[in-house]
Design a protein around this motif. Structure first.
Motif, mmCIF file in Angstrom:
data_model
loop_
_atom_site.group_PDB
_atom_site.id
_atom_site.type_symbol
_atom_site.label_atom_id
_atom_site.label_comp_id
_atom_site.label_asym_id
_atom_site.label_seq_id
_atom_site.Cartn_x
_atom_site.Cartn_y
_atom_site.Cartn_z
ATOM 1 N N GLN B 305 0.834 -1.201 0.000
ATOM 2 C CA GLN B 305 0.000 0.000 0.000
ATOM 3 C C GLN B 305 0.874 1.258 0.000
ATOM 4 O OE1 GLN B 305 -3.247 0.075 -0.312
ATOM 5 N NE2 GLN B 305 -3.401 2.316 -0.175
ATOM 6 N N ALA B 306 1.904 1.240 0.832
ATOM 7 C CA ALA B 306 2.775 2.416 0.938
ATOM 8 C C ALA B 306 3.486 2.692 -0.389
ATOM 9 C CB ALA B 306 3.790 2.199 2.056
ATOM 10 N N ARG B 307 3.961 1.642 -1.017
ATOM 11 C CA ARG B 307 4.656 1.838 -2.292
ATOM 12 C C ARG B 307 3.676 2.301 -3.383
ATOM 13 N NH1 ARG B 307 9.845 -0.845 -2.082
ATOM 14 N NH2 ARG B 307 10.509 -0.153 -0.023
ATOM 15 N N MET B 308 2.466 1.770 -3.320
ATOM 16 C CA MET B 308 1.473 2.153 -4.320
ATOM 17 C C MET B 308 1.183 3.652 -4.212
ATOM 18 S SD MET B 308 -1.921 -0.031 -5.210
ATOM 19 C CE MET B 308 -2.932 0.591 -3.880
ATOM 20 N N ALA B 310 3.219 5.794 -3.372
ATOM 21 C CA ALA B 310 4.389 6.501 -3.910
ATOM 22 C C ALA B 310 4.528 6.285 -5.420
ATOM 23 C CB ALA B 310 5.650 6.010 -3.199
ATOM 24 N N GLY B 311 3.509 5.687 -6.016
ATOM 25 C CA GLY B 311 3.529 5.483 -7.461
ATOM 26 C C GLY B 311 4.333 4.275 -7.906
ATOM 27 N N LEU B 312 4.615 3.363 -6.977
ATOM 28 C CA LEU B 312 5.413 2.171 -7.304
ATOM 29 C C LEU B 312 4.580 0.908 -7.095
ATOM 30 C CD1 LEU B 312 8.679 3.294 -5.481
ATOM 31 C CD2 LEU B 312 8.285 3.293 -7.961
ATOM 32 N N MET B 313 5.036 -0.172 -7.678
ATOM 33 C CA MET B 313 4.355 -1.460 -7.528
ATOM 34 C C MET B 313 5.258 -2.366 -6.702
ATOM 35 S SD MET B 313 3.341 -1.683 -11.559
ATOM 36 C CE MET B 313 1.882 -2.688 -11.542
ATOM 37 N N TYR B 314 4.665 -3.044 -5.728
ATOM 38 C CA TYR B 314 5.477 -3.788 -4.763
ATOM 39 C C TYR B 314 4.857 -5.155 -4.516
ATOM 40 C CZ TYR B 314 7.668 -4.949 -0.216
ATOM 41 O OH TYR B 314 8.338 -5.564 0.807
ATOM 42 N N GLY B 315 5.707 -6.150 -4.429
ATOM 43 C CA GLY B 315 5.212 -7.474 -4.099
ATOM 44 C C GLY B 315 6.241 -8.274 -3.331
ATOM 45 N N VAL B 316 5.744 -9.229 -2.548
ATOM 46 C CA VAL B 316 6.630 -10.174 -1.857
ATOM 47 C C VAL B 316 6.266 -11.568 -2.351
ATOM 48 C CG1 VAL B 316 7.355 -11.139 0.359
ATOM 49 C CG2 VAL B 316 6.840 -8.692 0.178
ATOM 50 N N GLY B 317 7.242 -12.258 -2.854
ATOM 51 C CA GLY B 317 7.024 -13.622 -3.341
ATOM 52 C C GLY B 317 7.664 -14.628 -2.409
ATOM 53 N N PHE B 318 7.134 -15.815 -2.467
ATOM 54 C CA PHE B 318 7.602 -16.877 -1.571
ATOM 55 C C PHE B 318 7.720 -18.156 -2.388
ATOM 56 C CE2 PHE B 318 5.099 -20.280 0.735
ATOM 57 C CZ PHE B 318 6.212 -20.895 1.287
ATOM 58 N N ALA B 319 8.738 -18.937 -2.121
ATOM 59 C CA ALA B 319 8.900 -20.221 -2.818
ATOM 60 C C ALA B 319 9.797 -21.142 -2.001
ATOM 61 C CB ALA B 319 9.494 -20.016 -4.204
ATOM 62 N N LEU B 320 9.641 -22.426 -2.243
ATOM 63 C CA LEU B 320 10.499 -23.445 -1.644
ATOM 64 C C LEU B 320 11.272 -24.155 -2.744
ATOM 65 C CD1 LEU B 320 8.148 -25.336 0.890
ATOM 66 C CD2 LEU B 320 9.880 -23.604 1.424
#
Lengths: 169, 688
Positions: B305-308, B310-320
């Protein structure tokens, strides 16, 4: 034909013959001086593995130079230092010691370039100190273009920072 | 021309798998068809994607180079090389002299430290080039490739086209997997078929999937050479299953951690795609717990939300991931030598290709000699070849029979396999040299079980400690052997045998032991009670794993499409760490390489690519220091009872690619990038 080229290499006077003046400094170090610590990687000045340092006068700060792109004929009167000038096996330079203690390198091939660029940075830091908060930017400008494929840069920076921090204002 | 294809089919309902089903070959196709039919019937929701991973250059720092000299009088070829496969290179170089006008009795290969490897020096053709040129040179030949030439002809990571369908029921149980990989081996056969095989063996990752079909082939094309670069087929497999699981969790509205948790393989619970049991504690529950509780994951929505704003796109990915180490059919050599001065030297055919093996193996002598090695000779092939061991079985087995021959130097084989054999060479010296010498000094024979090293002194209850130098001097005066050479075979377990040691008959987890005065002058110890691992183990495929999980936070600038990887958190199952700073260094290098493979690096397989001889770092973009994110490596404590290390050279890299892709999916509101590299222009185009 070119003239012989005289310059100072690791504190001693050397002369490159006229025939050798077209060599790159890297070739000259390897083939004529048996100084193999300076490494060949890309040959086009992109990876910085072949970085050596130059000095205009004995007390002047060091500048960086790519040995793979530097023609011997351009070295007349210059003072050149390679990784062999730093420490000895029994008496390592502070940067070498820090690289070892911090496991900064693994294959080690990029280490001489990082060492010489960081040595130049330290000499500039001594001449013109920056604040501790500016140190990371200084390190980036010094070694940010160096390539390492084994350890991902982090440990080099930590080691350089450790040695450089006491020199900040 | 070659087109090797590997396939594995598992169907628990039919009790059908590669390892245990006696008529596997006859029924394989029918069972696979049944699984595909069940998936097509849509009894379960299915998730399907096609993927493409590009050709990647290892870009190790030192281009391949070497020297060769053909001594016509002695009919010997001398070579100096940086290689990951000295033993195989000797065989290959010998073979090209067969039937030629240049008779050859032997190859003397001096293997020097290569400036990086990452698989790019494993069964490379470069050694054969200089071997072939040597007889035509008027003097010793030196051949050093330029970087342009290295880009042109060097081994690379296989370009891979793959597709995968995953069936996940509404409760989050993975019901079936169907995948296929086509790996571009390029113009010459190398390890690419085995890379394809490992992709199939890795396809189920760390999940217990009751129905699975995995097929992979390695193709022969007039293109860049595709070989065994870091990960050996595993990264492609993990990319497919981990991004599909992310998609499944999103679509089925399941928590991605819960989804994975309820499908995990656990020790003695579930089997691999071959039907092989899980022999290790994979510690996957602990990996999931650490990642799930991490602030990077917990705070991802707030940060999004905070990055959005600021006009940016943000994500956290997870994998094993569940990368195997070793092939589970491996042979290893090592020798340890004590000089009369007390200096300890390790000899090994293994190579340090930038994985820190020279340091790690030098620590291995401490287990039984109480001290690290003073020096290590890596890439030593001659001394071990001279033993002339054979893998040809006979009844009874000849004294030089061992189960597995020594193979090439994969980075992941250092910490467990190679460390073991160095450690055992140290034990042989303790039993044959140091303990017999100490017993003379003590005057009261002590069993090996009673002694230990403390502060470089051999100590036993009730007797004076003996300094290292004193014990060595006594051994020298008694003319006891100062070198031990051992071979071990690992196929899901180590072969064991009893050896006539100086301290008495002793069973060791090795299958050949010789001792002597130097590495070229040894005699085999009498061997008895040789016990090879169960034959069924040969069908397991892989048995040793170093699982890893990762969180990746990524920010996209929608104006440029540029991706910045902000944070990486890795939770690694490494067993006992020999040298934690080196584990950390391997991890950091893996992070850099993974970022390059997903976002930056690319070798086009056409006339515009490196095959045209005009490529260098000006065209090939690799991660630089500014691309490197904040990193946290969490190495789990060893599993209960675990006393050995796991091979982790590739482990940290394996979950990162899917974690990056999953982060991009979150950042972009669900866009699934499946074609690598995901460059800024690719992202920009997808956003508009």
């Amino acid at each position: 034909m070119s003239d012989p080229v005289q310059f100072t290499l690791n504190g001693r006077a050397v002369e490159a013959s006229a025939q050798d003046s077209d060599m790159t400094l890297l070739e000259f170090l390897h083939e004529r001086q048996d100084l193999t610590g300076t490494k060949f990687c890309c040959g086009v000045g992109m990876c910085c593995a072949c970085t050596v340092i130059t000095q205009s006068a004995p007390d002047a700060a060091f500048d960086k130079k790519f040995a793979c792109l530097t023609q011997v004929s351009s070295l007349q009167g210059m003072r050149i230092q390679t990784v062999e000038s730093l420490g000895t096996q029994d008496d390592l330079a502070p940067l070498q010691q820090a690289f070892l203690e911090n496991f900064s390198f693994q294959c080690g091939y990029c280490a001489p370039g990082f060492l010489m660029a960081a040595t130049a940075m330290l000499s500039q830091l001594k001449a013109t100190p920056v604040s501790a908060s500016q140190l990371d930017a200084l390190i980036e400008s010094a070694v940010g273009s160096h390539v390492c494929r084994c350890t991902g840069y982090v440990r080099y920076r930590e080691a350089i920072r450790k040695v450089a921090l006491p020199l900040t204002r | 021309s070659y087109l090797p294809t590997f396939s594995y089919v598992r169907d628990d309902a039919r009790n059908f798998n590669f390892a245990y089903t006696t008529d596997y070959a006859a029924r394989q196709d029918d069972v696979a068809t049944g699984i595909k039919r069940a998936m097509a019937s849509k009894a379960w929701p299915t998730f399907s994607r096609a993927f493409y991973t590009q050709t990647i250059d290892p870009m190790f720092m030192e281009p391949e180079s070497g020297m060769a000299w053909y001594d016509a009088d002695a009919q010997q070829l001398h070579m100096v090389l940086g290689t990951q496969s000295p033993t195989g290179d000797i065989e290959d170089c010998t073979s090209i002299y067969d039937g030629s006008a240049f008779p050859l009795k032997s190859v003397d290969l001096l293997s020097c430290y290569p400036g990086g490897g990452f698989g790019g020096r494993d069964q490379s053709y470069f050694p054969m080039y200089i071997a072939m040129a040597a007889p035509f040179a008027k003097a010793p030949l030196r051949w050093a490739q330029t970087r342009f030439e290295q880009f042109q002809v060097g081994l690379k990571c296989c370009e891979t086209d793959f597709r995968e369908t995953l069936a996940v029921d509404a409760n989050g149980k993975i019901q079936a997997l169907d995948c296929s990989f086509v790996m571009n081996g390029g113009g010459q056969k190398n390890l690419s078929p085995y890379v394809a095989q490992l992709a199939t063996l890795s396809s189920m990752s760390c999940y217990n999937i009751p129905r699975a079909v995995a097929v992979a082939s390695s193709t022969h094309t007039p293109q860049l050479l595709g070989g065994s670069q870091r990960g050996f087929g595993g990264p492609q497999a993990f990319m497919a299953i981990e991004t599909l699981l992310d998609e499944a969790a999103q679509t089925l509205k399941l928590d991605p951690f819960t989804l994975r948790r309820q499908n995990l393989l656990r020790q003695n619970q579930g089997t691999t795609i071959t039907g092989a049991p899980i022999l290790q504690d994979l510690q996957l529950d602990a990996v999931l717990e650490r990642l799930e509780q991490h602030p990077l994951w917990q705070q991802r929505m707030a940060m999004h939300q905070a990055r959005m704003e600021a006009g940016l796109m943000y994500g956290v990915g997870f994998a094993l991931s569940n990368e195997a180490y070793g092939t589970s059919g491996d042979g290893m050599f090592a020798a340890v030598e004590i000089a009369s001065t007390g200096q300890v030297t390790v000899y090994t055919p293994y190579i340090d290709m930038g994985n820190g093996a020279a340091t790690a193996l030098s620590l291995a002598t401490a287990s039984f000699l109480g001290r690290n090695a003073n020096s290590i000779n890596m890439g030593e092939a001659r001394a071990f070849d001279a033993l002339q061991l054979t893998t040809m079985p006979a009844a009874p087995p000849p004294p030089n029979y061992v189960l597995r021959s020594s193979g090439s130097a994969s980075a992941c084989m250092g910490a467990f396999h190679q460390y073991h054999v160095v450690e055992q060479a140290g034990q042989v010296l303790l039993l044959n040299t140091l303990l017999p010498a100490a017993n003379v000094l003590w005057g009261t024979p002590q069993p090996a079980s009673a002694v230990r090293w403390k502060d470089h002194r051999l100590v036993v209850e009730g007797l004076p400690p003996l300094p290292w130098a004193t014990v060595v001097a006594q051994a020298v005066s008694m003319k006891l052997p100062l070198v031990a050479v051992v071979h071990a075979s690992y196929v899901g377990a180590f072969a064991t045998a009893q050896f006539a040691c100086g301290s008495g008959p002793t069973t060791l987890p090795v299958d050949y032991v010789a001792v002597g005065s130097d590495v070229m002058n040894v005699r085999a110890l009498t061997r008895s009670h040789l016990v090879n691992p169960p034959t069924i183990n040969r069908h397991f495929g892989r048995t040793t794993y170093a699982p890893c999980g990762a969180l990746v936070a990524a920010t996209i600038d929608p104006k440029t499409g540029k991706v910045k990887i902000d944070d990486v958190v890795s939770v690694l199952v490494a067993g006992v760490q020999h040298c934690p700073p080196m584990v950390s260094g391997q991890s950091q290098g893996a992070v850099a390489m993974a970022i390059g493979s997903v976002l930056l690096e690319d070798c086009p397989n056409d006339a515009s690519g490196p095959g045209n001889g005009m490529w260098n770092l000006g065209r090939y973009t690799i991660p630089m220091a500014a691309d490197i994110p904040r990193q946290e490596l969490i190495v789990l404590p060893p599993a209960p009872g675990e006393t050995t290390a796991r091979g982790i050279a590739e482990a940290v890299m394996c979950p990162l690619a899917p974690a990056i892709l999953n982060a991009l999916a979150m950042a972009t509101g669900g866009k699934r990038y499946t074609r690598m590299p995901v460059t800024a222009s690719v992202i920009l185009e997808s956003l508009h």
